[in-house]
Design an enzyme around this catalytic site. Structure first.
Site, PDB file in Angstrom:
ATOM      1  CG  PHE A 123      -1.869   0.982   1.491  1.00  0.00           C
ATOM      2  CD1 PHE A 123      -3.123   0.901   0.888  1.00  0.00           C
ATOM      3  CD2 PHE A 123      -1.617   2.035   2.372  1.00  0.00           C
ATOM      4  CE1 PHE A 123      -4.104   1.855   1.167  1.00  0.00           C
ATOM      5  CE2 PHE A 123      -2.598   2.990   2.641  1.00  0.00           C
ATOM      6  CZ  PHE A 123      -3.838   2.888   2.028  1.00  0.00           C
ATOM      7  CB  ALA A 124       2.534   3.027  -2.507  1.00  0.00           C
ATOM      8  CD  GLU A 127       3.494  11.503  -2.432  1.00  0.00           C
ATOM      9  OE1 GLU A 127       3.860  12.702  -2.488  1.00  0.00           O
ATOM     10  OE2 GLU A 127       2.704  10.988  -3.241  1.00  0.00           O
ATOM     11  N   GLY A 242      -7.526  -1.265   8.277  1.00  0.00           N
ATOM     12  CA  GLY A 242      -6.116  -1.510   8.604  1.00  0.00           C
ATOM     13  C   GLY A 242      -5.841  -1.300  10.086  1.00  0.00           C
ATOM     14  NE  ARG A 243      -5.893   4.819  10.878  1.00  0.00           N
ATOM     15  CZ  ARG A 243      -6.302   6.014  10.498  1.00  0.00           C
ATOM     16  NH1 ARG A 243      -7.515   6.448  10.820  1.00  0.00           N
ATOM     17  NH2 ARG A 243      -5.511   6.806   9.805  1.00  0.00           N
ATOM     18  NE  ARG A 268      16.695 -12.626  38.502  1.00  0.00           N
ATOM     19  CZ  ARG A 268      18.004 -12.761  38.580  1.00  0.00           C
ATOM     20  NH1 ARG A 268      18.587 -13.932  38.345  1.00  0.00           N
ATOM     21  NH2 ARG A 268      18.753 -11.715  38.879  1.00  0.00           N
ATOM     22  CD  GLN A 279       1.556  -5.525  47.800  1.00  0.00           C
ATOM     23  OE1 GLN A 279       2.171  -4.579  48.289  1.00  0.00           O
ATOM     24  NE2 GLN A 279       0.457  -6.020  48.337  1.00  0.00           N
ATOM     25  CB  ILE A 337       9.045  -8.142  34.988  1.00  0.00           C
ATOM     26  CG1 ILE A 337       7.896  -7.316  35.578  1.00  0.00           C
ATOM     27  CG2 ILE A 337       9.060  -9.561  35.553  1.00  0.00           C
ATOM     28  CD1 ILE A 337       6.503  -7.822  35.247  1.00  0.00           C
ATOM     29  CD  GLU A 363      -2.206  -0.073   8.630  1.00  0.00           C
ATOM     30  OE1 GLU A 363      -3.440  -0.053   8.741  1.00  0.00           O
ATOM     31  OE2 GLU A 363      -1.546  -1.063   8.269  1.00  0.00           O
TER      32      GLU A 363
HETATM   33  N1  COS Z   1     -12.591   7.138   7.678  1.00  0.00           N
HETATM   34  C1  COS Z   1     -13.421   7.526   6.693  1.00  0.00           C
HETATM   35  N2  COS Z   1     -13.475   8.797   6.246  1.00  0.00           N
HETATM   36  C2  COS Z   1     -12.662   9.685   6.837  1.00  0.00           C
HETATM   37  C3  COS Z   1     -11.765   9.344   7.858  1.00  0.00           C
HETATM   38  C4  COS Z   1     -11.752   8.000   8.291  1.00  0.00           C
HETATM   39  N3  COS Z   1     -10.937   7.566   9.263  1.00  0.00           N
HETATM   40  N4  COS Z   1     -11.080  10.447   8.236  1.00  0.00           N
HETATM   41  C5  COS Z   1     -11.521  11.444   7.471  1.00  0.00           C
HETATM   42  N5  COS Z   1     -12.483  10.995   6.628  1.00  0.00           N
HETATM   43  C6  COS Z   1     -13.239  11.768   5.638  1.00  0.00           C
HETATM   44  C7  COS Z   1     -13.957  12.944   6.297  1.00  0.00           C
HETATM   45  O1  COS Z   1     -15.225  12.551   6.791  1.00  0.00           O
HETATM   46  C8  COS Z   1     -14.063  13.920   5.149  1.00  0.00           C
HETATM   47  O2  COS Z   1     -15.159  13.535   4.312  1.00  0.00           O
HETATM   48  P1  COS Z   1     -15.959  14.628   3.411  1.00  0.00           P
HETATM   49  O3  COS Z   1     -15.004  15.047   2.322  1.00  0.00           O
HETATM   50  O4  COS Z   1     -17.110  13.826   2.876  1.00  0.00           O
HETATM   51  O5  COS Z   1     -16.349  15.714   4.338  1.00  0.00           O
HETATM   52  C9  COS Z   1     -12.787  13.672   4.354  1.00  0.00           C
HETATM   53  O6  COS Z   1     -12.344  12.360   4.706  1.00  0.00           O
HETATM   54  C10 COS Z   1     -11.717  14.683   4.701  1.00  0.00           C
HETATM   55  O7  COS Z   1     -11.548  14.648   6.096  1.00  0.00           O
HETATM   56  P2  COS Z   1     -10.898  15.827   6.919  1.00  0.00           P
HETATM   57  O8  COS Z   1     -11.543  17.126   6.517  1.00  0.00           O
HETATM   58  O9  COS Z   1     -10.918  15.469   8.353  1.00  0.00           O
HETATM   59  O10 COS Z   1      -9.433  15.798   6.296  1.00  0.00           O
HETATM   60  P3  COS Z   1      -8.085  16.314   6.914  1.00  0.00           P
HETATM   61  O11 COS Z   1      -7.166  16.384   5.743  1.00  0.00           O
HETATM   62  O12 COS Z   1      -8.270  17.504   7.782  1.00  0.00           O
HETATM   63  O13 COS Z   1      -7.635  15.158   7.915  1.00  0.00           O
HETATM   64  C11 COS Z   1      -6.876  12.972   8.496  1.00  0.00           C
HETATM   65  C12 COS Z   1      -7.684  13.832   7.560  1.00  0.00           C
HETATM   66  C13 COS Z   1      -5.763  13.711   9.227  1.00  0.00           C
HETATM   67  C14 COS Z   1      -7.799  12.345   9.530  1.00  0.00           C
HETATM   68  C15 COS Z   1      -6.307  11.912   7.538  1.00  0.00           C
HETATM   69  O14 COS Z   1      -5.474  12.547   6.612  1.00  0.00           O
HETATM   70  C16 COS Z   1      -5.556  10.783   8.210  1.00  0.00           C
HETATM   71  O15 COS Z   1      -6.158   9.817   8.689  1.00  0.00           O
HETATM   72  N6  COS Z   1      -4.225  10.884   8.241  1.00  0.00           N
HETATM   73  C17 COS Z   1      -3.385   9.777   8.706  1.00  0.00           C
HETATM   74  C18 COS Z   1      -2.942   8.997   7.542  1.00  0.00           C
HETATM   75  C19 COS Z   1      -2.325   7.733   7.926  1.00  0.00           C
HETATM   76  O16 COS Z   1      -2.891   6.934   8.663  1.00  0.00           O
HETATM   77  N7  COS Z   1      -1.139   7.507   7.392  1.00  0.00           N
HETATM   78  C20 COS Z   1      -0.459   6.281   7.553  1.00  0.00           C
HETATM   79  C21 COS Z   1      -0.178   5.783   6.187  1.00  0.00           C
HETATM   80  S1  COS Z   1      -0.311   4.116   5.989  1.00  0.00           S
HETATM   81  S2  COS Z   1       1.331   3.405   6.738  1.00  0.00           S
END
Ligand code: COS
Length: 384
Positions: A123-124, A127, A242-243, A268, A279, A337, A363
């Site tokens: 999954f890419a 960046e 994924g989470r 031990r 304790q 421990i 994630e």
């Molecule tokens: N599940 C489903 N939809 C989601 C969501 C989630 N967990 N988080 C946000 N959304 C949706 C929002 O509801 C919003 O929908 P609408 O466009 O219909 O209103 C849209 O996505 C944009 O959301 P938001 O305005 O909150 O966007 P932001 O850019 O402010 O923030 C975050 C989004 C920070 C929550 C998001 O970018 C994120 O999860 N970042 C972490 C990324 C990550 O996990 N990276 C690891 C990479 S994999 S190793």
């Protein structure tokens, strides 16, 4: 409400517990030192249906529920966190989005071999300038006739070296912010796609983490997942699943820490008796056990809600946040421990300690989970 596992869930628990103990645990130390998971181990997991657990049987998946997936992940992670990373990436981040958003043709071509474990996926998304802030990605996909031309590079791609299929997120419409991102299924053999830097990491050493570079990669338009502009939502919904996988992985690491700590504390002897009778040690064991149970309940609930088709964004973030932080606390206490021995390679504690660390980062960091929980919670509140 009932807290009992179904027959199918008990069956997968027994199967994966035995497999983890017989086949994975004996290799875990070597996997950590060599930074490599033997292919025969992946093939054996594929043979048991562990590479596409929740994918329907018609696409060669296990046809099981998300709770089964969580149970399997927990058992595998308790034996070897690196091995569980390959499993969670293939299941949650690759099979799941192709199953949910793919066309029938995409499912036949990619999902079936992925769910069978004949090929592996990665999954890419991340960046150099876009980690937590997904909408800041720069990789571009420009349509030319029946193809998209992909340019850019992705960082921290787990399993990026051994995977044959990559889910890539790229900008197709730069003026539209997160609504201008699209998702593509990209074959690794595509000309112009190469592996860049291979990261040296603290833990999860058996699952390689790499940079992928795209230089004028021609992607057939049939490989677009759903519609142009759907990429951000696909990424978010995929990370929700994924989470749950990372929560289960954290749970497995935490359980391994507790198991080692209880065993060691009974063996031990200090001050003339096993340290389990002190304790100070008992309090640490009690706290670890309580945190693991709380994490397990949150994780199983998130999986259950997904299976019931309920909204589970808040719940999956809570499970990932709590379980990953609990795993780090458990690793700290279990190593404590073990005292000086825990700090050496004679015991697996130092590996658990290193492997646990990434769970609060990948994630979605703990901070992103808190943000997501708060956003969802505030959305739920109805105005007076
Ligand atoms: N599940 C489903 N939809 C989601 C969501 C989630 N967990 N988080 C946000 N959304 C949706 C929002 O509801 C919003 O929908 P609408 O466009 O219909 O209103 C849209 O996505 C944009 O959301 P938001 O305005 O909150 O966007 P932001 O850019 O402010 O923030 C975050 C989004 C920070 C929550 C998001 O970018 C994120 O999860 N970042 C972490 C990324 C990550 O996990 N990276 C690891 C990479 S994999 S190793």
């Amino acid at each position: 409400m009932n807290f009992y596992l179904t027959e199918e869930q008990k069956m997968i628990q027994q199967l994966t517990r035995k497999f983890a103990s017989d086949k994975i645990r004996p290799l875990s130390e070597k996997i950590d030192t060599t930074g490599d998971i033997p292919s025969h181990l992946i093939n054996e997991m594929a043979g048991l249906g562990l590479m596409g657990i929740t994918i329907p049987e018609e696409y060669s998946g296990g046809g099981m529920d998300t709770v089964c997936y969580v149970i399997a992940m927990e058992e595998i992670a308790s034996a070897c966190a690196s091995t569980s990373t390959i499993v969670t990436v293939n299941n949650s981040l690759v099979c799941e989005p192709i199953f949910r958003y793919g066309t029938e043709g995409q499912k036949k071509k990619f999902l079936t071999p992925l769910a069978k474990g004949e090929i592996l996926g990665c999954f890419a998304l991340t960046e150099a300038g876009a980690g937590s802030d997904v909408s800041a990605i720069n990789t571009s996909a420009v349509k030319e006739g029946d193809e998209y031309i992909l340019n850019g590079s992705k960082l921290f791609v787990s399993n990026g070296k051994r995977a044959q299929v990559v889910i890539v997120f790229a900008v197709t419409n730069a003026g539209k912010g997160h609504k201008g991102i699209s998702a593509f299924i990209v074959e690794k053999k595509t000309p112009g796609l190469s592996i860049g830097r291979v990261e040296e990491k603290l833990g999860i050493k058996g699952s390689e983490t790499v940079e992928l570079i795209f230089e004028r990669c021609r992607i057939p338009k049939e490989n677009l997942l759903r519609q142009e502009g759907d990429g951000f939502k696909i990424a978010m919904n995929t990370l929700d699943m994924g989470r749950i996988g990372i929560a289960a992985q954290s749970l497995g690491i935490a359980q391994a820490c507790l198991d080692e700590a209880t065993k060691y504390s009974k063996e031990r002897v200090q001050f003339g008796k096993p340290i389990a009778q002190l304790q100070a040690i008992q309090f640490m064991i009690a706290d670890m056990s309580m945190e693991i149970e709380a994490a397990r309940l949150l994780t199983y609930r998130a999986a259950y809600m997904k299976d019931k088709g309920l909204e589970f964004i808040k719940e999956t973030s809570m499970a990932k946040l709590y379980a990953s932080e609990a795993a780090n606390r458990c690793a700290y206490k279990a190593l404590q421990i073990h005292g000086g021995y825990g700090y050496t390679k004679d015991f697996p504690l130092e590996r658990y300690y290193r492997d646990a660390r990434v769970t609060t980062i990948y994630e979605g960091t703990s901070e992103i989970q808190r943000l997501t929980i708060a956003k969802e919670l505030l959305k739920e509140q109805k105005p007076d």
